[in-house]
Design an enzyme around this catalytic site. Sequence first.
Site, mmCIF file in Angstrom:
data_model
loop_
_atom_site.group_PDB
_atom_site.id
_atom_site.type_symbol
_atom_site.label_atom_id
_atom_site.label_comp_id
_atom_site.label_asym_id
_atom_site.label_seq_id
_atom_site.Cartn_x
_atom_site.Cartn_y
_atom_site.Cartn_z
ATOM 1 N N LYS A 129 62.276 50.530 101.901
ATOM 2 C CA LYS A 129 62.214 49.715 100.685
ATOM 3 C C LYS A 129 61.624 48.358 101.040
ATOM 4 O O LYS A 129 62.148 47.648 101.905
ATOM 5 C CB LYS A 129 63.610 49.552 100.089
ATOM 6 C CG LYS A 129 63.632 48.626 98.879
ATOM 7 C CD LYS A 129 64.984 48.586 98.201
ATOM 8 C CE LYS A 129 64.973 47.619 97.037
ATOM 9 N NZ LYS A 129 66.245 47.602 96.319
ATOM 10 N N LYS A 151 59.683 53.018 98.485
ATOM 11 C CA LYS A 151 59.717 52.206 97.271
ATOM 12 C C LYS A 151 59.048 50.867 97.531
ATOM 13 O O LYS A 151 59.368 50.256 98.554
ATOM 14 C CB LYS A 151 61.182 52.001 96.884
ATOM 15 C CG LYS A 151 61.424 51.074 95.737
ATOM 16 C CD LYS A 151 62.888 50.859 95.556
ATOM 17 C CE LYS A 151 63.090 49.882 94.416
ATOM 18 N NZ LYS A 151 64.449 49.488 94.274
HETATM 19 C C1 PBG Z 1 68.635 46.642 93.746
HETATM 20 C C2 PBG Z 1 67.509 47.459 93.287
HETATM 21 C C3 PBG Z 1 66.261 46.971 92.900
HETATM 22 C C4 PBG Z 1 65.555 48.068 92.435
HETATM 23 C C5 PBG Z 1 66.352 49.189 92.572
HETATM 24 N N1 PBG Z 1 67.564 48.803 93.116
HETATM 25 C C6 PBG Z 1 65.755 45.598 92.840
HETATM 26 C C7 PBG Z 1 65.769 44.764 94.042
HETATM 27 O O1 PBG Z 1 65.900 45.242 95.172
HETATM 28 O O2 PBG Z 1 65.671 43.560 93.870
HETATM 29 C C8 PBG Z 1 64.164 47.965 91.860
HETATM 30 C C9 PBG Z 1 63.763 49.025 90.904
HETATM 31 C C10 PBG Z 1 62.597 48.690 90.047
HETATM 32 O O3 PBG Z 1 61.940 47.629 90.157
HETATM 33 O O4 PBG Z 1 62.287 49.532 89.201
HETATM 34 N N2 PBG Z 1 69.132 46.825 94.998
#
Ligand code: PBG
Length: 328
Positions: free
Chosen positions: A194, A252
């Site tokens: 991520k 992601k």
């Molecule tokens: C939080 C989380 C995020 C997303 C999924 N879980 C945001 C972040 O890490 O700030 C993002 C999903 C999206 O942008 O569609 N842990």
Amino acid sequence: MLKRNRRLRTNEAIRSLVRESLVTPDDFQAPLFVVEGSGIKQEIASMPGYYRYSLDLLKNEVQELWSLGIKSVLLFVKVEAKLKDNRGTEAINPNGLMQRAIKAVKETLPEMIVMTDVALDPYSEFGHDGIIENGEVLNDPSVEVLAKMALSHAEAGADFVAPSDMMDGRILAMRNILEQNSFFNTGIMSYSAKYASAFYGPFRDALDSAPVDAQDIPKDKKTYQMDPSNRDEAIRETLMDIDEGADIVMVKPGLCYLDIVRDLKNNVNVPISVYQVSGEYSMIKAAAEKGWLDHDAVVMEQLTAIKRAGADFISTYFAKYAAKLLQR
Ligand code: PBG
């Protein structure tokens, strides 16, 4: 010429015969945003056509998704400001919104695979995925809470927990606590690669979960989410998560990271999910609103590209819409 490649492109019949990658509703997981209350279906300002649902309307939505062939949802909750603190206390409330949402979906449709976001940001008064002390997002104390949060989701009936926090060692901690409590069949979908991406902006609007702008609060998530410049690190992170007990791993965001998807496809032998994130959704919506792009064609092209790169399935805000397109 001995080879003429255009022969295999002559018409749709031959093109479909030799087509390498296909998307079907089997490939889609639908993220869902849940809010407290009843009768609520609230459009998210920066995500046109996407909504937050209260539990009663969530049930209808889940039934519609199932009728379209979508067999998995990924749940997120918008937590009331008064319930937020630094330690994510509300995250492990057995009667919290997430825990009730899991039950609501499972009661409505026991076959629907329910996956749940595990991270502290929607519960954190500072908008971070872990606990903060002296300007630092602490690792081990955060993992302790996150593991309890995962257990609490399993107890509520989640099929998979999906840790999106990027703390070190969280998969092992979750696997251990699940085993110790006899949740042998609860899976872990790890957000293993991520990235610290600017594409999460609309999601943070949806949950009101952005890092707060205050002294001694990190303004971004770069000390735990990955540097977009790195490729080898994604393999390292992912192999570690598999060793620690992840059943499914994730890349992601999607589109900017398809090289990573292919790297993982060539290096691991567990299913890979790809999250086409909120910013990717909103970009398409905005361009289409202006009449600059053909919305439906771009949606299908991007989903197909994610599949072609090596995704086994895709978490996408287009799940319902694309499933309907595919029915035509
Ligand atoms: C939080 C989380 C995020 C997303 C999924 N879980 C945001 C972040 O890490 O700030 C993002 C999903 C999206 O942008 O569609 N842990």
